[in-house]
Design an enzyme around this catalytic site. Structure first.
Site, PDB file in Angstrom:
ATOM      1  N   GLN A 145      25.740  -2.928   4.606  1.00  0.00           N
ATOM      2  CA  GLN A 145      24.616  -2.924   3.669  1.00  0.00           C
ATOM      3  C   GLN A 145      25.227  -3.174   2.298  1.00  0.00           C
ATOM      4  O   GLN A 145      25.859  -2.295   1.728  1.00  0.00           O
ATOM      5  CB  GLN A 145      23.875  -1.588   3.728  1.00  0.00           C
ATOM      6  CG  GLN A 145      22.916  -1.324   2.578  1.00  0.00           C
ATOM      7  CD  GLN A 145      21.808  -2.360   2.464  1.00  0.00           C
ATOM      8  OE1 GLN A 145      21.247  -2.815   3.458  1.00  0.00           O
ATOM      9  NE2 GLN A 145      21.506  -2.778   1.234  1.00  0.00           N
ATOM     10  N   GLY A 146      25.028  -4.386   1.794  1.00  0.00           N
ATOM     11  CA  GLY A 146      25.699  -4.779   0.560  1.00  0.00           C
ATOM     12  C   GLY A 146      24.971  -4.384  -0.703  1.00  0.00           C
ATOM     13  O   GLY A 146      25.581  -3.952  -1.683  1.00  0.00           O
ATOM     14  N   MET A 165      16.316  -4.872   4.926  1.00  0.00           N
ATOM     15  CA  MET A 165      17.197  -5.525   3.959  1.00  0.00           C
ATOM     16  C   MET A 165      17.140  -7.024   4.221  1.00  0.00           C
ATOM     17  O   MET A 165      17.364  -7.479   5.335  1.00  0.00           O
ATOM     18  CB  MET A 165      18.617  -4.973   4.104  1.00  0.00           C
ATOM     19  CG  MET A 165      19.609  -5.631   3.153  1.00  0.00           C
ATOM     20  SD  MET A 165      19.182  -5.336   1.406  1.00  0.00           S
ATOM     21  CE  MET A 165      19.756  -6.863   0.666  1.00  0.00           C
ATOM     22  N   GLU A 166      16.869  -7.751   3.131  1.00  0.00           N
ATOM     23  CA  GLU A 166      16.541  -9.167   3.236  1.00  0.00           C
ATOM     24  C   GLU A 166      17.755 -10.082   3.346  1.00  0.00           C
ATOM     25  O   GLU A 166      17.820 -11.121   2.688  1.00  0.00           O
ATOM     26  CB  GLU A 166      15.713  -9.557   2.009  1.00  0.00           C
ATOM     27  CG  GLU A 166      16.453  -9.459   0.649  1.00  0.00           C
ATOM     28  CD  GLU A 166      16.385  -8.099  -0.039  1.00  0.00           C
ATOM     29  OE1 GLU A 166      16.180  -7.088   0.660  1.00  0.00           O
ATOM     30  OE2 GLU A 166      16.535  -8.054  -1.271  1.00  0.00           O
ATOM     31  N   ASN A 167      18.729  -9.750   4.157  1.00  0.00           N
ATOM     32  CA  ASN A 167      19.901 -10.600   4.277  1.00  0.00           C
ATOM     33  C   ASN A 167      19.477 -12.015   4.696  1.00  0.00           C
ATOM     34  O   ASN A 167      18.741 -12.166   5.659  1.00  0.00           O
ATOM     35  CB  ASN A 167      20.877  -9.974   5.274  1.00  0.00           C
ATOM     36  CG  ASN A 167      21.352  -8.595   4.829  1.00  0.00           C
ATOM     37  OD1 ASN A 167      21.275  -7.626   5.564  1.00  0.00           O
ATOM     38  ND2 ASN A 167      21.810  -8.494   3.603  1.00  0.00           N
ATOM     39  N   HIS A 172       7.436  -8.110   3.638  1.00  0.00           N
ATOM     40  CA  HIS A 172       8.229  -7.817   2.443  1.00  0.00           C
ATOM     41  C   HIS A 172       9.603  -8.495   2.511  1.00  0.00           C
ATOM     42  O   HIS A 172       9.993  -9.226   1.596  1.00  0.00           O
ATOM     43  CB  HIS A 172       8.366  -6.298   2.287  1.00  0.00           C
ATOM     44  CG  HIS A 172       9.169  -5.872   1.092  1.00  0.00           C
ATOM     45  ND1 HIS A 172       8.579  -5.475  -0.087  1.00  0.00           N
ATOM     46  CD2 HIS A 172      10.497  -5.791   0.886  1.00  0.00           C
ATOM     47  CE1 HIS A 172       9.519  -5.177  -0.962  1.00  0.00           C
ATOM     48  NE2 HIS A 172      10.703  -5.350  -0.394  1.00  0.00           N
ATOM     49  N   GLU A 173      10.310  -8.261   3.590  1.00  0.00           N
ATOM     50  CA  GLU A 173      11.669  -8.821   3.676  1.00  0.00           C
ATOM     51  C   GLU A 173      11.616 -10.346   3.735  1.00  0.00           C
ATOM     52  O   GLU A 173      12.457 -11.030   3.152  1.00  0.00           O
ATOM     53  CB  GLU A 173      12.420  -8.243   4.882  1.00  0.00           C
ATOM     54  CG  GLU A 173      12.517  -6.712   4.917  1.00  0.00           C
ATOM     55  CD  GLU A 173      12.968  -6.068   3.606  1.00  0.00           C
ATOM     56  OE1 GLU A 173      13.672  -6.726   2.817  1.00  0.00           O
ATOM     57  OE2 GLU A 173      12.596  -4.902   3.362  1.00  0.00           O
ATOM     58  N   HIS A 184      11.233 -11.849   0.327  1.00  0.00           N
ATOM     59  CA  HIS A 184      12.488 -11.893  -0.435  1.00  0.00           C
ATOM     60  C   HIS A 184      13.222 -13.237  -0.253  1.00  0.00           C
ATOM     61  O   HIS A 184      14.115 -13.553  -1.046  1.00  0.00           O
ATOM     62  CB  HIS A 184      13.426 -10.773   0.009  1.00  0.00           C
ATOM     63  CG  HIS A 184      13.248  -9.476  -0.719  1.00  0.00           C
ATOM     64  ND1 HIS A 184      13.280  -9.370  -2.088  1.00  0.00           N
ATOM     65  CD2 HIS A 184      13.072  -8.206  -0.253  1.00  0.00           C
ATOM     66  CE1 HIS A 184      13.127  -8.087  -2.436  1.00  0.00           C
ATOM     67  NE2 HIS A 184      12.990  -7.364  -1.333  1.00  0.00           N
ATOM     68  N   GLU A 242      12.127  -6.919  -6.590  1.00  0.00           N
ATOM     69  CA  GLU A 242      11.280  -6.033  -5.782  1.00  0.00           C
ATOM     70  C   GLU A 242       9.803  -6.061  -6.172  1.00  0.00           C
ATOM     71  O   GLU A 242       8.930  -5.964  -5.310  1.00  0.00           O
ATOM     72  CB  GLU A 242      11.828  -4.603  -5.839  1.00  0.00           C
ATOM     73  CG  GLU A 242      13.246  -4.444  -5.283  1.00  0.00           C
ATOM     74  CD  GLU A 242      13.390  -4.846  -3.820  1.00  0.00           C
ATOM     75  OE1 GLU A 242      12.364  -4.968  -3.123  1.00  0.00           O
ATOM     76  OE2 GLU A 242      14.545  -5.051  -3.377  1.00  0.00           O
ATOM     77  N   ASP A 298      20.215   1.446  -6.447  1.00  0.00           N
ATOM     78  CA  ASP A 298      20.303   1.912  -5.059  1.00  0.00           C
ATOM     79  C   ASP A 298      18.971   1.925  -4.323  1.00  0.00           C
ATOM     80  O   ASP A 298      18.846   2.486  -3.249  1.00  0.00           O
ATOM     81  CB  ASP A 298      20.916   3.309  -5.018  1.00  0.00           C
ATOM     82  CG  ASP A 298      20.048   4.327  -5.738  1.00  0.00           C
ATOM     83  OD1 ASP A 298      18.985   3.932  -6.261  1.00  0.00           O
ATOM     84  OD2 ASP A 298      20.424   5.503  -5.778  1.00  0.00           O
ATOM     85  N   TYR A 316       8.970  -1.496  -7.896  1.00  0.00           N
ATOM     86  CA  TYR A 316       8.201  -2.169  -6.856  1.00  0.00           C
ATOM     87  C   TYR A 316       6.715  -2.235  -7.235  1.00  0.00           C
ATOM     88  O   TYR A 316       6.109  -3.290  -7.217  1.00  0.00           O
ATOM     89  CB  TYR A 316       8.299  -1.419  -5.516  1.00  0.00           C
ATOM     90  CG  TYR A 316       9.619  -1.511  -4.798  1.00  0.00           C
ATOM     91  CD1 TYR A 316      10.781  -0.995  -5.371  1.00  0.00           C
ATOM     92  CD2 TYR A 316       9.725  -2.068  -3.535  1.00  0.00           C
ATOM     93  CE1 TYR A 316      12.000  -1.053  -4.695  1.00  0.00           C
ATOM     94  CE2 TYR A 316      10.934  -2.130  -2.846  1.00  0.00           C
ATOM     95  CZ  TYR A 316      12.059  -1.615  -3.431  1.00  0.00           C
ATOM     96  OH  TYR A 316      13.263  -1.669  -2.764  1.00  0.00           O
ATOM     97  N   GLY A 322      16.582   6.688   4.719  1.00  0.00           N
ATOM     98  CA  GLY A 322      16.668   7.485   3.494  1.00  0.00           C
ATOM     99  C   GLY A 322      15.319   7.861   2.920  1.00  0.00           C
ATOM    100  O   GLY A 322      15.126   8.981   2.435  1.00  0.00           O
TER     101      GLY A 322
HETATM  102  N1  BES Z   1      16.121  -4.956  -0.932  1.00  0.00           N
HETATM  103  C1  BES Z   1      15.462  -3.773  -0.535  1.00  0.00           C
HETATM  104  C2  BES Z   1      16.400  -2.669  -0.136  1.00  0.00           C
HETATM  105  C3  BES Z   1      17.359  -2.237  -1.233  1.00  0.00           C
HETATM  106  C4  BES Z   1      16.957  -2.166  -2.548  1.00  0.00           C
HETATM  107  C5  BES Z   1      18.651  -1.897  -0.911  1.00  0.00           C
HETATM  108  C6  BES Z   1      17.851  -1.786  -3.547  1.00  0.00           C
HETATM  109  C7  BES Z   1      19.540  -1.513  -1.888  1.00  0.00           C
HETATM  110  C8  BES Z   1      19.153  -1.459  -3.210  1.00  0.00           C
HETATM  111  C9  BES Z   1      14.467  -4.031   0.581  1.00  0.00           C
HETATM  112  O1  BES Z   1      13.837  -5.269   0.499  1.00  0.00           O
HETATM  113  C10 BES Z   1      13.364  -3.018   0.455  1.00  0.00           C
HETATM  114  O2  BES Z   1      12.698  -3.023  -0.534  1.00  0.00           O
HETATM  115  N2  BES Z   1      13.205  -2.159   1.453  1.00  0.00           N
HETATM  116  C11 BES Z   1      12.187  -1.143   1.475  1.00  0.00           C
HETATM  117  C12 BES Z   1      11.004  -1.571   2.279  1.00  0.00           C
HETATM  118  C13 BES Z   1       9.884  -2.158   1.523  1.00  0.00           C
HETATM  119  C14 BES Z   1       8.722  -2.478   2.452  1.00  0.00           C
HETATM  120  C15 BES Z   1       9.400  -1.295   0.395  1.00  0.00           C
HETATM  121  C16 BES Z   1      12.769   0.068   2.150  1.00  0.00           C
HETATM  122  O3  BES Z   1      13.902  -0.021   2.639  1.00  0.00           O
HETATM  123  O4  BES Z   1      12.112   1.086   2.207  1.00  0.00           O
HETATM  124 ZN    ZN Z   2      12.552  -5.296  -1.212  1.00  0.00          ZN
END
Ligand code: BES
Ligand code: ZN
Length: 641
Positions: free
Chosen positions: A171-172, A305-307, A330-331, A334, A353, A410, A418, A591
């Site tokens: 997870q970068g 995560m939008e890899n 969502h992903e 991205h 975001e 993070d 968002y 998390g």
């Molecule tokens: N890119 C994010 C995850 C992320 C953000 C990782 C900042 C590290 C630092 C991913 O696209 C994301 O937003 N995931 C959300 C889900 C989304 C539907 C709100 C999540 O993991 O809850």
């Molecule tokens: Zn996102």
């Protein structure tokens, strides 16, 4: 306005010009990179304080990894070959390094180069300075990642669905990749990359790029090769290794997961190809070739995560009825906002975001209709309002463009980045008109494809291409107010009041002592969430019994509904939910679910804290380092020996 861009392009050219030729005498792997070297922005707001790199002096433009994955030692190791550009006369290049064990650094011809790791910062890691000779165009770094590398989670067989093979994933985002790849780890320094990865035979390695060779298995190991032809931010390099199978979903889409998960995952993801078509219809071509998804084991710390080319997903989105596929939209979104046009620094992560939360909702509307989309948008608006209430309308952290100090990269507090971000774009849509706004947004992705973005650059682009001197529109939009000021501007587009009218009446009725709503089981997931999250936070055990008895909330299969219920139960010290809570906290490590529940328990010194200590002592080994890093701060007591 255009001045900004001209400066940026000049800087990019200065660095690109030192590329050509190959003084290292090496066959040009760098020439494989198809897309032009991406520019570095030069404005002060594009300076990334979360990286040690000084890209205007010297920068990486291509990374070639040759790595072996060692599950016993919990390390990946091998070589990283970096192609670099620099300003004439630059005598060193600074890379980011977090705990890497470096054996040697040479140039492309094998001649050693001087290098030094500077003082380490707990969050950022350390600068790795490499001395350059006048003709150095390539660095070859022999290294290993540390066993506690923040980007990598090593799962035991017991933590997988199949229970027989180990699993690794990375997870970068935001600044973790420096713990396994020695490069300039800043989103404004885009790089092409390729990788060859050796894993124990029988395991499959997937990465966030197109496959460049067919895998081969020989002498107990399998070798996989990937190559990303587009310049991407380095946080987008990702890997997963495990007992993985693939199933096609459509011509351009497919799912990877463990064999035991394949049917359920493919069923839930059945609409992915349609989502892609809807997204392209809105904001232009999908530029990455394939769009595959990897459904990970439940320890994955994020929802998704939008890899690029390979979105990573938590299995907790699988509800059996596609009710949580907003995550997939969502992903996927991205692939435009984030991967194509990328925040230059983490102070502007709303550009990733907020845009994506808005775009997600537009995809949901296109596929599932305006009613579901309006409800989900209203939930997002609630999340924003909650965040504003919690932080205070005047708090600096409620601005979209954050100061360098406030930018915590993070993915933590999402209500502003968002949801306020999405509310801003909804407001722009409403005030400019959907047609005009959509045409603008589509052209924005075209103009800035594969390039970094800042708040100031976005606002100038918007003024040049949407507002175009229309004074009345300019004053209606309150652009600077939205981006640079805290709180909520007065022109905000509010959600459709009809979206939850029936649900809100049911809340009022129940709060007055009325019955548990009999329609609950027929409600949409958004309606259920609105109901549970709007109930009075203090409820008597008898009222909770009524809810749980009638609605079987302790056994809810939808993980978002279960989370909303357990949160309410914890606030009310509801004993009958403790066992389901423990099961939930053991079954997954997302998390967003795990942190707030354990934190809420820990805050309740009398009742909750002993429960939190008992559970966390057992579940900690199941959680990702990103999650334990925060929960360890609660200093929960170790279990009695
Ligand atoms: N890119 C994010 C995850 C992320 C953000 C990782 C900042 C590290 C630092 C991913 O696209 C994301 O937003 N995931 C959300 C889900 C989304 C539907 C709100 C999540 O993991 O809850
Ligand atoms: Zn996102």
């Amino acid at each position: 306005m255009t001045l900004l861009r001209n400066i940026a392009l000049l800087a990019a050219l200065a660095l690109a010009s030192c590329r050509g030729g190959d003084a290292d005498g090496n066959a040009a792997a760098s020439s494989q990179a198809q897309s032009a070297i991406a520019p570095i922005l030069t404005t002060p707001d594009a300076v990334d304080t979360a990286s040690f790199a000084r890209p205007l002096e010297a920068r990486v433009h291509h990374v070639a990894l040759d790595l072996a994955v060692d599950f016993n030692a919990k390390r990946v190791g091998g070589t990283a070959t970096l192609d670099i550009g620099r300003k004439p006369g630059a005598q060193q290049i600074i890379l980011d390094d977090k705990g890497l064990e470096i054996a040697s650094i040479t140039d492309g011809g094998g001649e050693p180069l001087p290098w030094k790791v500077g003082a380490a910062d707990e969050k950022l890691g350390a600068p790795l300075a490499v001395g350059l000779r006048p003709d150095t165009k390539r660095l070859v770094i022999k290294y290993k990642s540390a066993p506690d590398a923040g980007a990598l989670q090593w799962l035991t067989p017991e933590q997988t669905a199949g229970k027989t093979r180990p699993y690794l994933f990375s997870q970068g985002q935001a600044i973790e990749n420096r713990s396994w790849i020695p490069t300039q780890d800043s989103p404004g320094i885009r790089q092409t990359w390729e990788a060859t990865v050796r894993v124990p035979a029988g395991l499959t390695a997937v990465m966030s790029a197109p496959k460049s060779r067919e895998p081969i298995t020989q002498g107990g190991e399998s070798v996989f090769s990937y190559r990303m032809p587009h310049s991407v931010a380095p946080y987008m390099i990702a890997i997963a290794v495990g007992d993985l199978r693939f199933r096609e979903l459509g011509p351009r889409t497919g799912v990877w997961t463990e064999p035991a998960m394949l049917d359920r995952a493919a069923g839930e993801l059945a609409d992915t190809e349609k989502m892609m078509a809807a997204a392209e219809q809105l904001y232009g071509p999908y530029r990455w070739g394939r769009y595959d998804l990897l459904v990970l084991p439940p320890a994955f710390p994020y929802g998704g995560m939008e890899n690029p080319t390979l979105t990573f997903l938590t299995p907790t989105f699988i509800a059996g009825d596609k009710s949580l596929v907003g995550l997939v939209a969502h992903e996927l979104a991205h692939s435009w906002s984030g991967n194509l046009v990328t925040n230059a620094t983490w102070a502007d992560s709303w550009l990733n975001e907020g845009f994506t939360t808005y775009f997600e909702n537009r995809i949901m509307e296109a596929i599932y209709g305006p009613r579901r989309a309006a409800q989900e948008a209203a939930l997002s608006f609630d999340d924003m309002t909650d965040a504003l209430k919690e932080d205070g309308q005047g708090a600096p952290i409620t601005r979209l463009n954050l100061s360098k100090e406030e930018a915590v990269p993070d993915g933590g507090a999402t209500g502003i980045i968002y949801d306020k971000g999405a509310a801003f774009l909804r407001t722009l849509e409403r005030l400019a008109g959907r047609q005009r706004w959509d045409a603008y947004l589509r052209s924005y992705f075209d103009r800035h494809a594969f390039q970094p973005m800042t708040s100031a650059l976005f606002l100038s682009d918007l003024r040049n291409n949407l507002v175009k001197g229309d004074k009345a529109l300019e004053s209606k939009l309150q652009l600077d107010r939205w981006v640079y000021q805290p709180g909520l501007p007065s022109n905000v587009a509010r959600p459709d009041p009809a979206a939850f009218a029936a649900i809100d009446s049911a809340v009022v009725a129940f709060a007055r002592g009325g019955p548990v709503p009999s329609a609950f089981s027929r409600w949409t997931t958004a309606e259920k969430l609105r109901f549970l999250n709007s109930l009075p936070r203090e409820l008597a055990a008898e009222r909770l019994n009524a809810l749980n008895g009638t609605l079987r909330l302790n056994e809810a299969g939808n993980q978002e509904v279960l989370f909303a219920w357990l949160s309410l139960a914890v606030e009310n010290r509801y004993e009958a939910a403790v066992q389901p809570l423990e099961r939930f906290l053991t079954a997954q490590g997302r998390g967003k679910f795990v942190r707030p529940l354990i934190q809420a328990l820990a805050k309740d010194v009398q009742w909750g804290r002993p429960i939190a200590s008992r559970i966390y002592a057992r579940t900690r080994p199941l959680y990702h380092p990103l999650v334990t890093r925060d929960l360890d701060e609660l200093k929960l007591a170790a279990p009695a020996p």
